[in-house]
Design an enzyme around this catalytic site. Sequence first.
Site, PDB file in Angstrom:
ATOM      1  N   ASN A   1       3.805   6.617  15.379  1.00  0.00           N
ATOM      2  CA  ASN A   1       4.279   5.950  14.161  1.00  0.00           C
ATOM      3  C   ASN A   1       5.572   6.594  13.676  1.00  0.00           C
ATOM      4  OD1 ASN A   1       4.656   4.728  11.699  1.00  0.00           O
ATOM      5  ND2 ASN A   1       2.895   5.691  10.704  1.00  0.00           N
TER       6      ASN A   1
ATOM      7  N   ILE B   1      -0.845   4.475   0.736  1.00  0.00           N
ATOM      8  CA  ILE B   1      -1.957   5.389   1.029  1.00  0.00           C
ATOM      9  C   ILE B   1      -1.404   6.806   1.245  1.00  0.00           C
ATOM     10  CG2 ILE B   1      -3.891   5.847   2.620  1.00  0.00           C
ATOM     11  CD1 ILE B   1      -4.173   3.172   1.086  1.00  0.00           C
TER      12      ILE B   1
ATOM     13  N   ASN C   1       0.836  -1.200   0.000  1.00  0.00           N
ATOM     14  CA  ASN C   1       0.000   0.000   0.000  1.00  0.00           C
ATOM     15  C   ASN C   1       0.868   1.246   0.000  1.00  0.00           C
ATOM     16  OD1 ASN C   1      -0.384   1.875   2.555  1.00  0.00           O
ATOM     17  ND2 ASN C   1       0.149  -0.164   3.335  1.00  0.00           N
TER      18      ASN C   1
ATOM     19  N   CYS D   1       6.451   5.011   8.764  1.00  0.00           N
ATOM     20  CA  CYS D   1       5.738   4.906   7.504  1.00  0.00           C
ATOM     21  C   CYS D   1       6.684   5.077   6.327  1.00  0.00           C
ATOM     22  CB  CYS D   1       4.636   5.936   7.409  1.00  0.00           C
ATOM     23  SG  CYS D   1       3.754   5.727   5.871  1.00  0.00           S
TER      24      CYS D   1
ATOM     25  N   ILE E   1       5.611  -5.218  13.724  1.00  0.00           N
ATOM     26  CA  ILE E   1       6.302  -4.332  12.827  1.00  0.00           C
ATOM     27  C   ILE E   1       5.326  -3.516  11.966  1.00  0.00           C
ATOM     28  CG2 ILE E   1       8.379  -5.728  12.633  1.00  0.00           C
ATOM     29  CD1 ILE E   1       7.365  -6.867   9.976  1.00  0.00           C
TER      30      ILE E   1
HETATM   31  C1  LIG Z   1      -3.704   0.119   4.037  1.00  0.00           C
HETATM   32  C2  LIG Z   1      -2.802   0.227   5.217  1.00  0.00           C
HETATM   33  C3  LIG Z   1      -2.685   1.446   5.891  1.00  0.00           C
HETATM   34  C4  LIG Z   1      -1.833   1.567   7.008  1.00  0.00           C
HETATM   35  N1  LIG Z   1      -1.774   2.765   7.675  1.00  0.00           N
HETATM   36  C5  LIG Z   1      -0.993   2.864   8.807  1.00  0.00           C
HETATM   37  C6  LIG Z   1      -0.962   4.072   9.567  1.00  0.00           C
HETATM   38  O1  LIG Z   1      -1.664   5.041   9.285  1.00  0.00           O
HETATM   39  N2  LIG Z   1      -0.130   4.115  10.663  1.00  0.00           N
HETATM   40  C7  LIG Z   1       0.632   3.036  11.043  1.00  0.00           C
HETATM   41  O2  LIG Z   1       1.351   3.124  12.039  1.00  0.00           O
HETATM   42  N3  LIG Z   1       0.593   1.871  10.352  1.00  0.00           N
HETATM   43  C8  LIG Z   1      -0.198   1.758   9.251  1.00  0.00           C
HETATM   44  N4  LIG Z   1      -0.239   0.560   8.552  1.00  0.00           N
HETATM   45  C9  LIG Z   1       0.574  -0.584   9.021  1.00  0.00           C
HETATM   46  C10 LIG Z   1      -0.263  -1.571   9.821  1.00  0.00           C
HETATM   47  O3  LIG Z   1      -0.787  -0.965  10.985  1.00  0.00           O
HETATM   48  C11 LIG Z   1       0.580  -2.823  10.214  1.00  0.00           C
HETATM   49  O4  LIG Z   1       1.689  -2.412  10.999  1.00  0.00           O
HETATM   50  C12 LIG Z   1       1.091  -3.569   8.994  1.00  0.00           C
HETATM   51  O5  LIG Z   1       0.108  -3.620   7.983  1.00  0.00           O
HETATM   52  C13 LIG Z   1       1.531  -5.013   9.317  1.00  0.00           C
HETATM   53  O6  LIG Z   1       0.463  -5.772   9.817  1.00  0.00           O
HETATM   54  P1  LIG Z   1      -0.398  -6.787   8.872  1.00  0.00           P
HETATM   55  O7  LIG Z   1       0.578  -7.656   8.153  1.00  0.00           O
HETATM   56  O8  LIG Z   1      -1.291  -7.545   9.838  1.00  0.00           O
HETATM   57  O9  LIG Z   1      -1.197  -5.933   7.938  1.00  0.00           O
HETATM   58  C14 LIG Z   1      -1.086   0.438   7.445  1.00  0.00           C
HETATM   59  C15 LIG Z   1      -1.208  -0.782   6.756  1.00  0.00           C
HETATM   60  C16 LIG Z   1      -2.049  -0.903   5.666  1.00  0.00           C
HETATM   61  C17 LIG Z   1      -2.158  -2.239   4.973  1.00  0.00           C
END
Ligand SMILES: Cc1cc2nc3c(=O)[nH]c(=O)nc-3n(C[C@H](O)[C@H](O)[C@H](O)COP(=O)(O)O)c2cc1C
Length: 302
Positions: free
Chosen positions: A127, A71, A69, A130, A191
């Site tokens: 955070n 975003i 992603n 990012c 992570i």
């Molecule tokens: C679409 C999307 C948006 C995300 N936005 C944020 C965010 O705004 N702040 C943040 O700390 N992590 C963000 N993340 C990271 C997730 O919180 C998470 O750390 C990461 O996706 C790994 O976990 P997962 O494999 O279960 O998705 C985002 C992840 C995705 C997929």
Amino acid sequence: MTDLRVHIGVTTLKNPILTASGTFGYGPEFEPYLNLHALGGFCTKGISLEPRAGNPGVRIVETPSGMLNSIGLENCGSRVFLDEMLPKIAAYDTAIIVNFYAHSEEDFVKLAATLSESDRIDALEMNLSCPNVKQGGSVFGADPRLIESLTAAVRKVTKKTLIVKLSPNVTDITVTARAAEAGGADAVSLINTLIGAAVDRRTRRFTLGNKIGGLSGPAIKPVALRMVWQTARVVKIPVIGIGGIATLGDVIDFLLVGARAVQVGSANFVNPGVAQDLVEGLDRYLAERGETLDALIGSVQE
Ligand SMILES: Cc1cc2nc3c(=O)[nH]c(=O)nc-3n(C[C@H](O)[C@H](O)[C@H](O)COP(=O)(O)O)c2cc1C
């Protein structure tokens, strides 16, 4: 029901299952799919001082066992969040963890102070990691000295539970985790996404508008599990495990290597009710074995 409570900083979570920032909106979006009161808590989409439009172009692409992603941290900004979003979620009987980010230490501190004025916010998740923003977050997340001084500066302005969310895009996660602990964090969560890219070989262009993006989902679980294990061995503060968690087995694996709580991210896009299933599954798992959550956490044989 088994006692599933866990303590993170000054916050008691009713159970260790949280949802991850950016994959659960601001909360109300998921009301049709699950009972939010069942969760240990949820992390909001990352909030910045001012609203942010995010990145243009294609923002999400599916990858083998995961997704990329870019975003670009789109969000409504702190004022709209506090005035319009928070009242809608204030009555939920679950912990509200506000994920936040900024591009300078000054703005991180300002934002943490502003968010701390609300009694209804249980914890702040900072955070640092990012990969979508060209300046700011990723710089903080890679430099242990910056992490320590930033955490200490934010610590001074908030009594709320302060969670520092770490980037996996570093050589040694234990160094950055220790820096967050030294700065006064109550917990570290890890992570965030791993930086990746995808190309469309027919058009010979990058698939994402931003070219690079964050990889998440089951594909990153082994990396996350390794980093959580390494971190839990070296810090005294709780570690919150994140990365590819989709099943009860995944939750147990993270708890075994030392996570005190976990966050479910990309799996919410596949099954928006999955976090509640995981709470119920963990409760059954422990009850069937007559085991306590405390005994399970960190019990992997080395
Ligand atoms: C679409 C999307 C948006 C995300 N936005 C944020 C965010 O705004 N702040 C943040 O700390 N992590 C963000 N993340 C990271 C997730 O919180 C998470 O750390 C990461 O996706 C790994 O976990 P997962 O494999 O279960 O998705 C985002 C992840 C995705 C997929």
